[in-house]
Scaffold this motif. Structure first.
Motif: not given
Length: 199
Positions: A60-89
């Motif tokens: 609600e406070d606009q922060t990212i819900n990490r457990p929810v985001l984690g579920q979206k990428v956990f055991n999904k290599p392509e989604e995890l790779q995408k997340l890393n591409q967005l955040v790592h730079p």
């Protein structure tokens, strides 16, 4: 200035080791913390992640819900790779800014960079690489202390790249299955090596 890349597996004791280095006089750049900082509301990485994964990952406070985001990428290599591409730079930019600030103030500093993900390409980014090792039994025990049951703990350990891959490119290895005093002795020895090389 000496830059030490510090890595290990989940619950191997990286945080304990990095704290010991700081107590000896090293400076710490924690990439996990940088990952949190660059994903605070309205930061550039936050915008990119929300745009890609959708507003359902927000609290609600606009922060990212990490457990929810984690579920979206956990055991999904392509989604995890995408997340890393967005955040790592953005992490790399902030890392460089902090390292330059430390370098300008303390030219002979030892900087420990705590990095969760380590790959052979990073060998050229650091002067030395240190890997913290703990056996699976101790990893499971430590994860249990964080609230994970055994099945979930094993799943998280297995989801990580084999620690042997990191150990192959390490200049130093700390074996963190014994007492804190044993770990501290190993840290002190490495710190002495790093500081004596600069003199």
């Amino acid at each position: 200035m000496t830059i030490l890349g510090l890595s290990g597996s989940i619950a191997s004791g990286k945080s304990t080791v990095s704290k010991m280095f700081v107590e000896l006089g090293a400076y710490l750049i924690d990439w996990d913390k940088l990952g949190h900082d660059v994903m605070l509301p309205n930061q550039s990485a936050w915008k990119a992640v929300v745009e890609y994964f959708g507003k359902e990952i927000l609290n609600e406070d606009q922060t990212i819900n990490r457990p929810v985001l984690g579920q979206k990428v956990f055991n999904k290599p392509e989604e995890l790779q995408k997340l890393n591409q967005l955040v790592h730079p953005e992490i790399y930019k902030e890392d460089e800014r902090l390292a330059n600030k430390i370098r300008s103030e303390y030219p002979n500093a030892v900087i420990v960079k705590d990095i969760p993900l380590l790959n052979p390409d990073m060998k050229k980014v650091f002067d030395m690489i240190l890997v913290v090792f703990a056996n699976e039994k101790n990893q499971i025990k430590r994860l249990a202390e964080r609230g994970f049951d055994q099945v979930e703990a094993i799943k998280r350990i297995k989801a990580q790249p084999p620690i042997e891959e990191k150990m192959e490119i390490a200049d130093f290895i700390i074996y963190n299955d014994g007492s804190l005093d044993e770990t501290k002795r190993q840290v002190e020895k490495i710190y002495t090596t790093l500081t004596s090389e600069k003199e």
